[in-house]
Design a protein around this motif. Structure first.
Motif, mmCIF file in Angstrom:
data_model
loop_
_atom_site.group_PDB
_atom_site.id
_atom_site.type_symbol
_atom_site.label_atom_id
_atom_site.label_comp_id
_atom_site.label_asym_id
_atom_site.label_seq_id
_atom_site.Cartn_x
_atom_site.Cartn_y
_atom_site.Cartn_z
ATOM 1 N N HIS A 1 0.845 -1.199 0.000
ATOM 2 C CA HIS A 1 0.000 0.000 0.000
ATOM 3 C C HIS A 1 0.880 1.250 0.000
ATOM 4 O O HIS A 1 0.624 2.200 -0.753
ATOM 5 C CB HIS A 1 -0.908 0.048 1.226
ATOM 6 N N ASP B 1 2.287 1.749 -3.460
ATOM 7 C CA ASP B 1 1.278 2.199 -4.425
ATOM 8 C C ASP B 1 0.920 3.669 -4.217
ATOM 9 O O ASP B 1 0.789 4.436 -5.178
ATOM 10 C CB ASP B 1 0.011 1.345 -4.321
ATOM 11 N N TYR C 1 -8.789 7.088 4.732
ATOM 12 C CA TYR C 1 -8.907 6.712 3.325
ATOM 13 C C TYR C 1 -10.286 7.054 2.765
ATOM 14 O O TYR C 1 -10.411 7.388 1.587
ATOM 15 C CB TYR C 1 -8.565 5.238 3.126
ATOM 16 N N ASN D 1 -9.833 5.557 -7.116
ATOM 17 C CA ASN D 1 -9.890 4.104 -7.352
ATOM 18 C C ASN D 1 -8.806 3.355 -6.585
ATOM 19 O O ASN D 1 -9.057 2.277 -6.041
ATOM 20 C CB ASN D 1 -9.812 3.799 -8.844
ATOM 21 N N LEU D 2 -7.604 3.928 -6.529
ATOM 22 C CA LEU D 2 -6.527 3.311 -5.757
ATOM 23 C C LEU D 2 -6.941 3.166 -4.298
ATOM 24 O O LEU D 2 -6.798 2.091 -3.696
ATOM 25 C CB LEU D 2 -5.246 4.155 -5.859
ATOM 26 N N LYS E 1 -9.960 3.222 -3.019
ATOM 27 C CA LYS E 1 -11.101 2.312 -2.850
ATOM 28 C C LYS E 1 -10.602 0.875 -2.718
ATOM 29 O O LYS E 1 -11.090 0.117 -1.879
ATOM 30 C CB LYS E 1 -12.073 2.438 -4.025
ATOM 31 N N LYS E 2 -9.617 0.518 -3.536
ATOM 32 C CA LYS E 2 -9.030 -0.820 -3.464
ATOM 33 C C LYS E 2 -8.332 -1.020 -2.113
ATOM 34 O O LYS E 2 -8.538 -2.028 -1.440
ATOM 35 C CB LYS E 2 -8.036 -1.002 -4.615
ATOM 36 N N ILE E 3 -7.533 -0.053 -1.713
ATOM 37 C CA ILE E 3 -6.822 -0.147 -0.434
ATOM 38 C C ILE E 3 -7.818 -0.183 0.722
ATOM 39 O O ILE E 3 -7.650 -0.958 1.674
ATOM 40 C CB ILE E 3 -5.819 1.013 -0.282
ATOM 41 N N GLU F 1 -10.790 -1.395 0.869
ATOM 42 C CA GLU F 1 -11.377 -2.732 1.022
ATOM 43 C C GLU F 1 -10.421 -3.665 1.756
ATOM 44 O O GLU F 1 -10.841 -4.451 2.617
ATOM 45 C CB GLU F 1 -11.772 -3.314 -0.334
ATOM 46 N N GLU F 2 -9.132 -3.578 1.434
ATOM 47 C CA GLU F 2 -8.150 -4.418 2.126
ATOM 48 C C GLU F 2 -8.034 -4.016 3.595
ATOM 49 O O GLU F 2 -7.913 -4.880 4.470
ATOM 50 C CB GLU F 2 -6.798 -4.340 1.405
ATOM 51 N N ASN G 1 -10.827 -5.490 5.473
ATOM 52 C CA ASN G 1 -10.559 -6.912 5.720
ATOM 53 C C ASN G 1 -9.587 -7.094 6.876
ATOM 54 O O ASN G 1 -9.754 -7.998 7.700
ATOM 55 C CB ASN G 1 -10.014 -7.592 4.461
#
Length: 152
Positions: free
Chosen positions: A66, A69, A112, A129-130, A132-134, A136-137, A140
């Motif tokens: 992360h 990125d 975030y 978008n970056l 949003k992906k992070i 979600e992780e 989790n």
């Protein structure tokens, strides 16, 4: 008078942009922090639930990705990534470690979510978008740490 408005608008936009880049650096510092924190927790894990300690290592690696990125995106936007992590707090025992991790993941989710909102307001879909992906992780990870805490 019109010229003054245009000048004011571009100054406001650059200030927003600087604040936005600063927020991305805050995210990098947080990711560096937890990647180090989770790795040290992994190597110092002494609880019988060894699988939690093993999972800390896996999550630490994800967090480092992360950071990478976000740093790459920050450079694309003209910023300079920080090399300084936020304050690292490993914890004295398994419960304290995981309680700390829960708080850190909750903080990441809050930060975030704000970055996504800001990116969308600025029309920066790539950053939105970056994150949003992070995000979600991170959700989790939070779910995992909350489950782990119940198992301690």
């Amino acid at each position: 008078m019109t010229g003054g408005s245009a000048t004011r608008r571009s100054v406001d936009e650059s200030m927003s942009s600087k604040e936005f880049l600063d927020r991305l650096n805050e995210a990098i510092a947080r990711e560096l922090q937890v990647s180090i924190q989770y790795m040290w927790q992994h190597v110092s894990w002494k609880h019988p639930r060894k699988e939690i300690g093993d999972e800390l290592k896996k999550i630490a690696i994800v967090e480092m990705r992360h950071a990478e990125d976000i740093a790459e995106r920050l450079v694309e936007l003209g910023g300079t990534p920080t090399t300084k992590p936020a304050e690292i707090k490993v914890g004295e025992d398994a419960r304290e470690m995981i309680e700390r991790d829960v708080r850190d993941e909750e903080g990441a989710i809050k930060l975030y979510t704000k970055i996504i909102e800001d990116a969308e307001k600025l029309g920066d879909e790539a950053t939105a978008n970056l994150f949003k992906k992070i995000l979600e992780e991170e959700k989790n990870h939070l779910e995992y740490f909350m489950k782990a805490l119940r198992q301690l």
